[in-house]
Write an enzyme that holds these catalytic residues in place. Structure first.
Site, PDB file in Angstrom:
ATOM      1  N   LEU A  65       0.801  -0.771   0.160  1.00 17.89           N
ATOM      2  CA  LEU A  65       0.134  -0.137  -0.186  1.00 17.89           C
ATOM      3  C   LEU A  65       0.898   1.288   0.136  1.00 17.89           C
ATOM      4  O   LEU A  65       2.040   0.804   0.439  1.00 17.89           O
ATOM      5  CB  LEU A  65      -0.844  -0.035   1.513  1.00 17.89           C
ATOM      6  CG  LEU A  65      -2.067  -1.229   1.387  1.00 17.89           C
ATOM      7  CD1 LEU A  65      -2.611  -1.425   2.488  1.00 17.89           C
ATOM      8  CD2 LEU A  65      -2.954  -0.871   0.600  1.00 17.89           C
ATOM      9  N   PRO A  66       0.189   2.387  -0.255  1.00 19.28           N
ATOM     10  CA  PRO A  66       0.833   4.059  -0.919  1.00 19.28           C
ATOM     11  C   PRO A  66       1.991   4.158   0.272  1.00 19.28           C
ATOM     12  O   PRO A  66       2.595   4.417   0.509  1.00 19.28           O
ATOM     13  CB  PRO A  66      -0.396   4.642  -0.677  1.00 19.28           C
ATOM     14  CG  PRO A  66      -0.925   3.959  -1.896  1.00 19.28           C
ATOM     15  CD  PRO A  66      -0.903   2.672  -0.463  1.00 19.28           C
ATOM     16  N   THR A  94       6.414   0.412   1.950  1.00 17.54           N
ATOM     17  CA  THR A  94       6.851   1.662   2.449  1.00 17.54           C
ATOM     18  C   THR A  94       6.613   2.149   3.247  1.00 17.54           C
ATOM     19  O   THR A  94       5.906   3.828   2.828  1.00 17.54           O
ATOM     20  CB  THR A  94       8.099   2.815   1.345  1.00 17.54           C
ATOM     21  OG1 THR A  94       9.095   1.313   0.789  1.00 17.54           O
ATOM     22  CG2 THR A  94       9.258   2.797   2.239  1.00 17.54           C
ATOM     23  N   LYS A 169      15.777   0.151   5.345  1.00 17.26           N
ATOM     24  CA  LYS A 169      15.073   0.867   3.786  1.00 17.26           C
ATOM     25  C   LYS A 169      15.207   2.038   3.785  1.00 17.26           C
ATOM     26  O   LYS A 169      15.905   2.774   2.834  1.00 17.26           O
ATOM     27  CB  LYS A 169      13.675   0.732   3.405  1.00 17.26           C
ATOM     28  CG  LYS A 169      12.894   1.751   2.580  1.00 17.26           C
ATOM     29  CD  LYS A 169      13.310   0.723   1.025  1.00 17.26           C
ATOM     30  CE  LYS A 169      12.437   1.590  -0.005  1.00 17.26           C
ATOM     31  NZ  LYS A 169      12.750   1.173  -0.902  1.00 17.26           N
ATOM     32  N   LYS A 244       9.789  11.233  -0.680  1.00 17.16           N
ATOM     33  CA  LYS A 244       8.397  10.067   0.215  1.00 17.16           C
ATOM     34  C   LYS A 244       9.783   9.875   1.299  1.00 17.16           C
ATOM     35  O   LYS A 244       9.929  10.116   2.478  1.00 17.16           O
ATOM     36  CB  LYS A 244       8.009   9.226  -0.270  1.00 17.16           C
ATOM     37  CG  LYS A 244       7.129   8.112   0.829  1.00 17.16           C
ATOM     38  CD  LYS A 244       6.726   7.157  -0.404  1.00 17.16           C
ATOM     39  CE  LYS A 244       5.953   6.786   1.278  1.00 17.16           C
ATOM     40  NZ  LYS A 244       5.480   4.769   0.611  1.00 17.16           N
TER      41      LYS A 244
END
Ligand code: NAD
Length: 293
Positions: A65-66, A94, A169, A244
């Site tokens: 998902l976003p 992420t 990440k 992001k």
């Protein structure tokens, strides 16, 4: 063959689910986007009416998902209530470390194994099944998740406790964002000093300026034929995605009092670049802004 629920079949989730289907897993798919869901059904998934219907009876639940708020909504709204006893939950989105740890704690409370497993490798890696997964969660959950993740990726790395996949990440991508900007600055300064880009590449790529941003993703056309610079900075990895991740890194840094002045500067510069209308350009295209274009 496992029964897998897959929620979020966008640019990344779509091809990841397709690879699970190719490996003979059963996939029940759900996405708010009719188009994304349609593509998954065309690839062989069964269509679920909503998240709860997809999750019901699944042995494994994968979300792609976003952002953190979507993962919290989907988990708290349906996954945690509908998941079968013994189901394994894998979130590949992420998201911020805090949300990852929040949903992991809720899953543990509900007696469910969960890992956070964000990826690197982009749409190309998702399609080819060569993603890298950075996984956070208990050893037993990691051991269960690994064979499933291996159908979608090549490197499956256990980074430690819940949330550590997300931490790995954003630490990695903060390094990348900073290094890319530094590499762009060096090439643009070389241009003004009359130093040929190929010469700088030949020297720096075998000297101490060497980095992945330089040798695999060189931001000027020529030295690395596969880099987006050779195709007018068509993404690859968009500037919006880099922004992001840099913002997530800043949130995380603030939450633990880590000093990241270069990360903050990189976030500012990518924010300017994206704000100028370049969000869909490859992140290495920031060289144009650094060049004053
Ligand atoms: P995307 O926007 O293409 O896909 C996300 C999908 O989630 C959409 O189809 C959307 O409709 C769906 N969705 C949103 N809310 C939902 C809900 N409540 N229920 C069901 N479906 C819902 O995004 P993407 O590019 O596939 O990226 C997914 C994640 O992977 C993001 O967290 C992103 O940061 C990360 N990521 C992306 C890339 C990349 O190159 N695209 C690379 C690495 C990591």
């Amino acid at each position: 063959m496992a029964k897998i629920a897959f929620i979020g079949l966008g640019n990344m989730g779509g091809p990841m689910a397709a690879n699970l289907l190719k490996a003979q897993h059963q996939v029940a798919a759900f996405d708010l986007s009719a188009k994304a869901l349609e593509a998954a059904v065309a690839a062989g998934a069964s269509r679920a009416a909503d998240v709860a219907a997809a999750v019901k009876g699944a042995e494994v639940v994968i979300t792609m998902l976003p952002a953190g708020k979507h993962v919290r909504e989907v988990y708290e709204g349906a996954v945690l209530g509908a998941a079968a006893k013994g189901a394994l939950l894998i979130d590949c989105s992420t998201i911020d470390v805090e949300s990852a740890r929040h949903v992991a704690a809720a899953a543990a409370k509900a007696g469910l194994d969960m890992v956070d497993a964000p990826v690197s490798g982009g749409v190309g890696g998702a399609t080819a099944g060569t993603l890298t997964f950075m996984v956070g969660g208990p050893d037993a959950a990691f051991a269960r998740a690994k064979p499933i993740l291996e159908k979608m990726g090549r490197n499956i790395v256990h980074a430690g406790a819940s949330g550590n996949g997300q931490a790995a990440k954003i630490c990695n991508n903060m390094m990348l964002g900073i290094t890319m900007i530094g590499t762009c600055e060096a090439f643009m300064m070389a241009k003004r000093l009359g130093l040929d880009a190929q010469k700088l590449f030949d020297i720096a790529s075998t000297a101490s300026g060497q980095s992945w941003a330089l040798t695999s993703y060189c931001p000027v056309p020529g030295p690395v034929p596969t880099s987006p610079a050779n195709r007018d900075y068509a993404a690859g990895f968009t500037a919006a995605m880099m922004l992001k991740d840099l913002m997530l890194a800043q949130d995380a840094a603030r939450s633990v009092g880590a000093s990241t002045p270069m990360g903050a500067e990189a976030a500012q510069l990518f924010s300017l670049f994206v704000g100028s209308g370049s969000g869909s350009v490859d992140f290495s295209g920031i060289i144009r802004m650094i060049d004053g274009r």
